[in-house]
Write a protein that holds these residues in place. Structure first.
Motif, PDB file in Angstrom:
ATOM      1  N   GLU A   1      33.687 -22.240   3.369  1.00  0.00           N
ATOM      2  CA  GLU A   1      34.764 -21.189   3.182  1.00  0.00           C
ATOM      3  C   GLU A   1      35.247 -20.724   4.215  1.00  0.00           C
ATOM      4  O   GLU A   1      36.645 -20.312   4.313  1.00  0.00           O
ATOM      5  CB  GLU A   1      34.089 -20.081   2.019  1.00  0.00           C
ATOM      6  CG  GLU A   1      33.828 -20.458   0.727  1.00  0.00           C
ATOM      7  CD  GLU A   1      33.474 -19.138  -0.179  1.00  0.00           C
ATOM      8  OE1 GLU A   1      33.296 -18.170   0.476  1.00  0.00           O
ATOM      9  OE2 GLU A   1      33.179 -19.587  -1.271  1.00  0.00           O
TER      10      GLU A   1
ATOM     11  N   HIS B   1      28.608 -15.988  -0.232  1.00  0.00           N
ATOM     12  CA  HIS B   1      30.114 -16.475  -0.879  1.00  0.00           C
ATOM     13  C   HIS B   1      31.137 -15.389  -0.753  1.00  0.00           C
ATOM     14  O   HIS B   1      30.841 -14.379  -0.835  1.00  0.00           O
ATOM     15  CB  HIS B   1      29.688 -17.051  -1.942  1.00  0.00           C
ATOM     16  CG  HIS B   1      28.920 -18.521  -1.952  1.00  0.00           C
ATOM     17  ND1 HIS B   1      29.568 -19.455  -2.367  1.00  0.00           N
ATOM     18  CD2 HIS B   1      27.862 -18.816  -1.826  1.00  0.00           C
ATOM     19  CE1 HIS B   1      28.756 -20.366  -2.098  1.00  0.00           C
ATOM     20  NE2 HIS B   1      27.378 -20.108  -1.886  1.00  0.00           N
TER      21      HIS B   1
ATOM     22  N   LYS C   1      34.232 -16.249  -2.486  1.00  0.00           N
ATOM     23  CA  LYS C   1      34.979 -16.470  -3.488  1.00  0.00           C
ATOM     24  C   LYS C   1      34.097 -16.875  -4.852  1.00  0.00           C
ATOM     25  O   LYS C   1      33.787 -17.951  -4.830  1.00  0.00           O
ATOM     26  CB  LYS C   1      36.051 -17.686  -3.252  1.00  0.00           C
ATOM     27  CG  LYS C   1      36.850 -17.351  -2.243  1.00  0.00           C
ATOM     28  CD  LYS C   1      37.908 -18.669  -1.729  1.00  0.00           C
ATOM     29  CE  LYS C   1      38.727 -18.377  -0.708  1.00  0.00           C
ATOM     30  NZ  LYS C   1      39.346 -19.562  -0.331  1.00  0.00           N
TER      31      LYS C   1
END
Ligand code: ADP
Ligand code: ZN
Ligand code: ZN
Length: 733
Positions: free
Chosen positions: A497, A460, A462
């Protein structure tokens, strides 16, 4: 028969109770001699259990017990009238038996949280206040220096008032609190107005009218209807009109919806039609709210009960119709503890109540489809979208060898650009959240894995982290490879993302909305998204499974499936069915009203039969074809399956336990497969294995499942090992 001990002989009768304990059978208690008359089934009693005192539910009474000589006496009777009526009690007992789950734990599903604790049911009226003795004796001019309080007093002299009416008259809660502090008023429960004002409905289309007439015709008797209507074809309108029919004659309707389908918007739509007579039951409620809605369903002050899976066990005063919306949805299946199917239990309930049930979906489950094909269910089809919308055009984009940006092919990017240029909205589907599904060492091939699960960690950005999507474990990003210390760590694959970043650079200045479970937190997130899209501003929504359910977005005209390949080749026998449903649901989001829609599916397997057929043929035809292969393999919906599951601290321990349970057991007319480790053998630190029971006839599979459960109960269970039975499992891997 052993000689009876006169001390404990049940002079006054035996009470058979379901108690909250891992027991498959009822326990017998003696009724205290002081209590006259029979105890009614469905009432609660307080009983001793070991050293504890627990709340049990009376199932029946008799003069005989198989345990006559060691009976204990129940200590308190909590209800004068049953909280669980005999039909609901029958349903709960059926569910415990069918799903092979401890009786007492299933029976408590018919009680609200406070009722399980032994407290009286919640009040169902509107909360309000009335004058107490002191308040009644107050002279006219007593409160003249506090005009608001005086106003409240004058209103209360006419009778009890709800907080709502008081507020409308300009009396705030603060004023009420002052009167309470002065000991002039007390809280009370005000009966709701009983008449229901139903607003006029839309004029049904020809197809809707046919379905409504057919469902209404068989009112008052059991009949099962499958309402197969494409997204936006007006299924909800059919439900509303059938419910109106039932409510008008004073009966109730129970509406089950998937977890994600229970949005404020759907509740609003029901309230606009029927007024504030709706009880809403879902997992996000505070206990006190659940208590009150539960009681409103029971005493009939709620004409309509809308809820998720567990609402199938809500008490109903005078039920006349059951509806299961999006009946194919996996959230109707409870996946741990008391594993049951909310949809199948709803069908059973309709049967016991002798009332109609409507199962609705754009992509019916093969179980329901098979029942309809065989004529056991009445099939009603809505082929056209309400209000003259056109069917979307569909195309496969073969992405083999193409240069992709964030997973997007040039064709899809230009389609999105065109859509935006025409002032319209696009929706892109990608089934993986995060930045990338894998983090790898470029030099030695090390892959970041979860220490608790047999799974890779997702990268990830964020905030920057590695996360396990199976056990929610989270760690910081490593700076170097733990195996070879190289700093060349690279990501593999595509997550939402990453595609979001690519879209931002490809379409500068465009509003990009990411809709996955990381970005859509909070109960109203979906509603906010729907409202934003409703405004019609051009934008791109990039979402996971979340956006394929619940809402349709009327202004979206372009839909893209970014990576259909991640959905192909599932090891589960339902894989093809799920793929077909998902692609059909995603495609169904495109094009409404006067704007024609376009659907694009990106794949490296353009020749895959399901992908080809989703484009070319209607759902029912493809479903029928998948159904045939299932029937040929005697897999559900034709044969039956049960899975005995086991979680343990060591894999071998679980495997040994299952092996000992099946040892020297020869089931009749079914075969046992396993014990086998589950597809993801280690999850959240526990090892999982299972044993599959497969047979052509359900009755034999159920018989074997019960026999194996009985053996498991009577065998030595090692510490930390848990087993459970999964009847009609959603997955068998
Ligand atoms: P579904 O539940 O099948 O997705 P809905 O019942 O939500 O479909 O209907 C989709 C849209 O069409 C809604 O905006 C609804 O108000 C409208 N609609 C449904 N039935 C009719 C009808 N008979 N006449 C006009 N509009 C309708
Ligand atoms: Zn390395
Ligand atoms: Zn994990």
């Amino acid at each position: 028969m052993p000689p009876q001990d006169p001390q404990s002989a049940p002079a006054n009768g035996i009470v058979h109770c379901a108690v909250p304990a891992p027991l498959f059978e009822a326990l017998d208690y003696a009724k205290p001699t002081a209590v006259e008359g029979p105890l009614q089934p469905g009432t609660r009693v307080r009983v001793p259990l070991g050293r504890r005192s627990v709340i049990g539910v009376v199932l029946s009474t008799s003069q005989h017990s198989d345990h006559q000589d060691k009976l204990r006496t129940l200590t308190e009777i909590l209800d004068t009238t049953p909280l669980i009526d005999h039909k609901l009690l029958a349903l709960l007992q059926w569910a415990a038996h069918y799903y092979v789950y401890p009786l007492g734990e299933v029976v408590t599903s018919g009680l609200s949280p406070r009722e399980r604790r032994g407290e009286p049911p919640a009040l169902t009226g509107l909360a309000g206040i009335e004058l107490n003795q002191r308040g009644k004796g107050l002279p006219e001019h007593a409160l003249r220096r506090a005009p608001k309080q005086a106003l409240c007093l004058r209103l209360l002299q006419k009778g009890p008032q709800s907080f709502e009416t008081l507020e409308q008259a300009g009396v705030s809660r603060a004023v009420v609190r002052e009167l309470i502090a002065k000991h002039l008023v007390m809280a009370c429960d005000i009966k709701r107005p009983s008449s229901i004002q139903i607003k006029p409905h839309l004029t049904p289309t020809r197809e809707q009218a046919t379905a409504i007439a057919a469902i209404n015709q068989i009112q008052r008797h059991f009949s099962c209807h499958l309402l197969h209507g494409i997204t936006g074809s007006g299924k909800t309108e059919v439900y509303l009109q059938c419910i109106a029919h039932v409510v008008e004659r004073g009966q109730q309707a129970l509406v089950l919806v998937p977890e994600i389908g229970l949005t404020p918007q759907i509740i609003q739509r029901f309230e606009q039609r029927f007024g504030p007579v709706i009880a809403v039951l879902h997992s996000g409620l505070a206990d006190s709210e659940r208590d009150r809605y539960w009681a409103m369903a029971r005493d009939g002050s709620a004409a309509i009960v809308i809820g998720t899976r567990s609402a199938v066990f809500a008490p109903l005063h005078n039920p006349g119709l059951i509806i299961v919306d999006e009946e194919h949805d996996a959230s109707f299946q409870q996946q741990d503890g008391f594993r049951y199917s909310g949809r199948d239990t709803a069908v059973k309930r309709a049967q016991l109540l002798d009332c109609p049930i409507v199962l609705g979906s754009a992509t019916p489950s093969l179980e329901s489809w098979y029942n309809a094909v065989q004529g056991r269910y009445h099939l009603h089809t809505l082929k056209e979208r309400a209000g003259s919308a056109l069917a979307p055009s569909k195309a496969v984009i073969d992405i083999r060898g193409l240069d992709l940006h964030g997973g997007l092919s040039p064709t899809l990017v230009s389609a999105v650009k065109e859509t935006l240029a025409q002032g319209q909205q696009a929706l892109l589907f990608l089934n993986r959240r995060g930045f990338a599904p894998t983090l790898m060492c470029h030099d030695c091939g090390w892959v970041a894995g979860c220490i608790h699960c047999d799974a890779r960690l997702t990268l990830h950005r964020k905030p920057p982290s590695l996360r396990c999507h199976h056990c929610n474990d989270r760690q910081g990003l490593p700076i170097k490879c733990p195996d070879c210390s190289s700093k060349r760590l690279v990501s593999e694959g595509m997550g939402t993302e990453q595609t979001e970043m690519a879209l931002q650079s490809l379409l500068p200045g465009t509003r990009i909305i990411r809709a996955d479970s990381d970005s859509m937190t909070g109960r109203h997130a979906m509603t906010h998204l729907a409202l934003e899209l409703e405004s019609g501003e051009p934008c791109v929504v990039l979402g996971t499974q979340l956006i394929t359910k619940g809402h349709h977005f009327p202004k979206v005209t372009c839909v893209g499936v970014i990576d259909a390949d991640s959905l192909l080749f599932s090891p589960d026998f339902r894989g093809e069915e799920r793929l077909l449903q998902l692609l059909t649901q995603v495609a169904g989001r495109a094009g409404r009203a006067t704007l024609p829609g376009r659907v694009f599916i990106q794949t490296r397997h353009a020749e895959h039969p399901i992908i080809k057929q989703v484009l070319e043929r209607p759902y029912g035809e493809v479903a029928t074809q998948i159904l045939e292969t299932r029937l040929n393999a005697a897999l559900p919906p034709s044969g039956a399956l049960a899975v005995m599951r086991c979680d343990s601290r060591q894999l071998q321990q679980g495997m040994d336990f299952l092996a000992s349970v099946v040892k020297s057991y020869q089931p009749q007319q079914c075969r046992l497969i396993g014990p086998l480790p589950a597809a993801m053998a280690r999850r959240a630190g526990l090892f999982r294995c299972h044993l599959i029971i497969h047979g052509k006839q359900r009755s034999f599979v159920l018989q074997a499942a019960r026999e194996l459960a009985k053996r498991a109960v009577h065998s030595n269970t090692p510490q930390g090992l848990r087993w459970s039975m999964d009847i009609d499992p959603a997955e068998s891997i």
